[in-house]
Design a protein around this motif. Sequence first.
Motif, PDB file in Angstrom:
ATOM      1  N   PHE A   1     -11.907  -3.247   0.941  1.00  0.00           N
ATOM      2  CA  PHE A   1     -11.945  -2.579  -0.359  1.00  0.00           C
ATOM      3  C   PHE A   1     -10.532  -2.435  -0.894  1.00  0.00           C
ATOM      4  O   PHE A   1      -9.578  -2.288  -0.132  1.00  0.00           O
ATOM      5  CB  PHE A   1     -12.575  -1.182  -0.255  1.00  0.00           C
ATOM      6  N   ASP A   2     -10.425  -2.431  -2.224  1.00  0.00           N
ATOM      7  CA  ASP A   2      -9.157  -2.118  -2.877  1.00  0.00           C
ATOM      8  C   ASP A   2      -8.984  -0.619  -3.070  1.00  0.00           C
ATOM      9  O   ASP A   2      -7.865  -0.114  -3.091  1.00  0.00           O
ATOM     10  CB  ASP A   2      -9.089  -2.795  -4.257  1.00  0.00           C
TER      11      ASP A   2
ATOM     12  N   MET B   1      -5.415  -3.245   2.733  1.00  0.00           N
ATOM     13  CA  MET B   1      -4.762  -2.943   1.454  1.00  0.00           C
ATOM     14  C   MET B   1      -3.272  -3.279   1.533  1.00  0.00           C
ATOM     15  O   MET B   1      -2.707  -3.891   0.619  1.00  0.00           O
ATOM     16  CB  MET B   1      -4.945  -1.464   1.109  1.00  0.00           C
ATOM     17  N   ALA B   2      -2.633  -2.878   2.633  1.00  0.00           N
ATOM     18  CA  ALA B   2      -1.204  -3.142   2.798  1.00  0.00           C
ATOM     19  C   ALA B   2      -0.919  -4.634   2.834  1.00  0.00           C
ATOM     20  O   ALA B   2       0.059  -5.114   2.239  1.00  0.00           O
ATOM     21  CB  ALA B   2      -0.692  -2.464   4.061  1.00  0.00           C
ATOM     22  N   ALA B   3      -1.772  -5.380   3.501  1.00  0.00           N
ATOM     23  CA  ALA B   3      -1.567  -6.833   3.590  1.00  0.00           C
ATOM     24  C   ALA B   3      -1.665  -7.490   2.222  1.00  0.00           C
ATOM     25  O   ALA B   3      -0.975  -8.488   1.951  1.00  0.00           O
ATOM     26  CB  ALA B   3      -2.591  -7.436   4.545  1.00  0.00           C
ATOM     27  N   ARG B   4      -2.512  -6.930   1.339  1.00  0.00           N
ATOM     28  CA  ARG B   4      -2.662  -7.477  -0.011  1.00  0.00           C
ATOM     29  C   ARG B   4      -1.632  -6.911  -0.992  1.00  0.00           C
ATOM     30  O   ARG B   4      -1.529  -7.375  -2.122  1.00  0.00           O
ATOM     31  CB  ARG B   4      -4.082  -7.203  -0.525  1.00  0.00           C
ATOM     32  N   GLY B   5      -0.906  -5.882  -0.563  1.00  0.00           N
ATOM     33  CA  GLY B   5       0.144  -5.315  -1.391  1.00  0.00           C
ATOM     34  C   GLY B   5      -0.330  -4.376  -2.480  1.00  0.00           C
ATOM     35  O   GLY B   5       0.434  -4.024  -3.393  1.00  0.00           O
TER      36      GLY B   5
ATOM     37  N   ALA C   1       4.235   4.062   2.916  1.00  0.00           N
ATOM     38  CA  ALA C   1       5.364   3.933   1.991  1.00  0.00           C
ATOM     39  C   ALA C   1       5.867   2.495   1.947  1.00  0.00           C
ATOM     40  O   ALA C   1       6.023   1.839   2.990  1.00  0.00           O
ATOM     41  CB  ALA C   1       6.500   4.863   2.411  1.00  0.00           C
ATOM     42  N   GLY C   2       6.093   1.998   0.732  1.00  0.00           N
ATOM     43  CA  GLY C   2       6.638   0.660   0.546  1.00  0.00           C
ATOM     44  C   GLY C   2       5.642  -0.470   0.620  1.00  0.00           C
ATOM     45  O   GLY C   2       6.019  -1.637   0.500  1.00  0.00           O
ATOM     46  N   THR C   3       4.348  -0.150   0.760  1.00  0.00           N
ATOM     47  CA  THR C   3       3.333  -1.200   0.907  1.00  0.00           C
ATOM     48  C   THR C   3       2.615  -1.530  -0.391  1.00  0.00           C
ATOM     49  O   THR C   3       1.853  -2.497  -0.444  1.00  0.00           O
ATOM     50  CB  THR C   3       2.267  -0.780   1.937  1.00  0.00           C
ATOM     51  N   GLY C   4       2.807  -0.714  -1.425  1.00  0.00           N
ATOM     52  CA  GLY C   4       2.017  -0.871  -2.644  1.00  0.00           C
ATOM     53  C   GLY C   4       0.707  -0.121  -2.601  1.00  0.00           C
ATOM     54  O   GLY C   4      -0.104  -0.214  -3.534  1.00  0.00           O
ATOM     55  N   VAL C   5       0.488   0.644  -1.519  1.00  0.00           N
ATOM     56  CA  VAL C   5      -0.735   1.433  -1.356  1.00  0.00           C
ATOM     57  C   VAL C   5      -0.387   2.901  -1.564  1.00  0.00           C
ATOM     58  O   VAL C   5       0.579   3.409  -0.976  1.00  0.00           O
ATOM     59  CB  VAL C   5      -1.341   1.241   0.045  1.00  0.00           C
ATOM     60  N   THR C   6      -1.150   3.592  -2.390  1.00  0.00           N
ATOM     61  CA  THR C   6      -0.944   5.022  -2.578  1.00  0.00           C
ATOM     62  C   THR C   6      -2.081   5.801  -1.926  1.00  0.00           C
ATOM     63  O   THR C   6      -3.218   5.321  -1.843  1.00  0.00           O
ATOM     64  CB  THR C   6      -0.858   5.405  -4.065  1.00  0.00           C
TER      65      THR C   6
ATOM     66  N   ALA D   1      -1.421   4.779 -12.116  1.00  0.00           N
ATOM     67  CA  ALA D   1      -0.934   5.880 -11.269  1.00  0.00           C
ATOM     68  C   ALA D   1      -0.051   5.382 -10.133  1.00  0.00           C
ATOM     69  O   ALA D   1       0.011   5.999  -9.073  1.00  0.00           O
ATOM     70  CB  ALA D   1      -2.118   6.665 -10.715  1.00  0.00           C
ATOM     71  N   SER D   2       0.651   4.289 -10.356  1.00  0.00           N
ATOM     72  CA  SER D   2       1.404   3.639  -9.275  1.00  0.00           C
ATOM     73  C   SER D   2       2.549   4.480  -8.733  1.00  0.00           C
ATOM     74  O   SER D   2       3.012   4.250  -7.611  1.00  0.00           O
ATOM     75  CB  SER D   2       1.936   2.287  -9.757  1.00  0.00           C
ATOM     76  N   ALA D   3       3.041   5.460  -9.475  1.00  0.00           N
ATOM     77  CA  ALA D   3       4.140   6.298  -8.993  1.00  0.00           C
ATOM     78  C   ALA D   3       3.656   7.625  -8.413  1.00  0.00           C
ATOM     79  O   ALA D   3       4.472   8.490  -8.103  1.00  0.00           O
ATOM     80  CB  ALA D   3       5.137   6.566 -10.123  1.00  0.00           C
TER      81      ALA D   3
END
Length: 258
Positions: A78-79, A123-127, A168-173, A239-241
């Motif tokens: 899932f995303d 999720m982290a692998a997909r960024g 942190a740093g993976t693009g996942v929140t 909401a990326s930040a």
Amino acid sequence: MKIDLSGKSALVTGSTEGIGFAIAKGLQEAGAHVVINGRTQAKVDAALARLSGAARGVAIDLATEGGSRALVAAEPSFDIVVNNLGIFQPSDFFDTADEVWERHWQVNVMSGVRLARAYLPGMAARGWGRMLFLGSESGFNIPVEMIHYGVSKTADIALARGLAKRMAGTGVTVNSILPGPTLSEGVAEMLKAEVAAGKTLEQAGEDFVKAHRPGSLIGRPATVEEVANMAVYIASPLASATTGAALRVDGGVIDFIV
């Protein structure tokens, strides 16, 4: 501001009614491919019938390790994952047996732990990814009538914060959302005696808030849609930040400046 989740896949646990269903509906309306979850096929089917457009459902009890494994086997990626599944049960501390504490821990906390462990690496692998936990204002304002519930919600908030640091740093929140009193089906059930005595559900809800959450700044329960609006935004690219946050939809019940 336009929220576009086209092409994103989303799981909402405990989503056959209440806040969970409202979140699933909101995500779908924003373009996500949604999977809903409940414990029984009948409830899942009824919820799917209420959703417009294509959605899938899985009838699995996620309060067990085996249930989590079965879900991941059926839906491996899932995303967006919204850990909404939760229970509450008013009970005085001195009358609350270990079994009640353990049930709240497994449903409210460990279901999210297991799904985070399963879905965050992908999720982290997909960024890109969004992991949300439904906490509660009760995680800060521990309710004296159900301390066990408040403790489990404090744990959810802490879990989300810790996972945000881990990702942190993976693009996942990773964030938690803190509803206050909300007019879900569960709350409606709790207020049914007052409704039977002649009050509208809305009036019974307002009276409950004034009596038990007098610090509420809106003086009423939230609607499930008001809570879902926050979840849909946090699940979006807009909401990326925002990560590691405990986001309040509590009507101002929590008496903090931040």
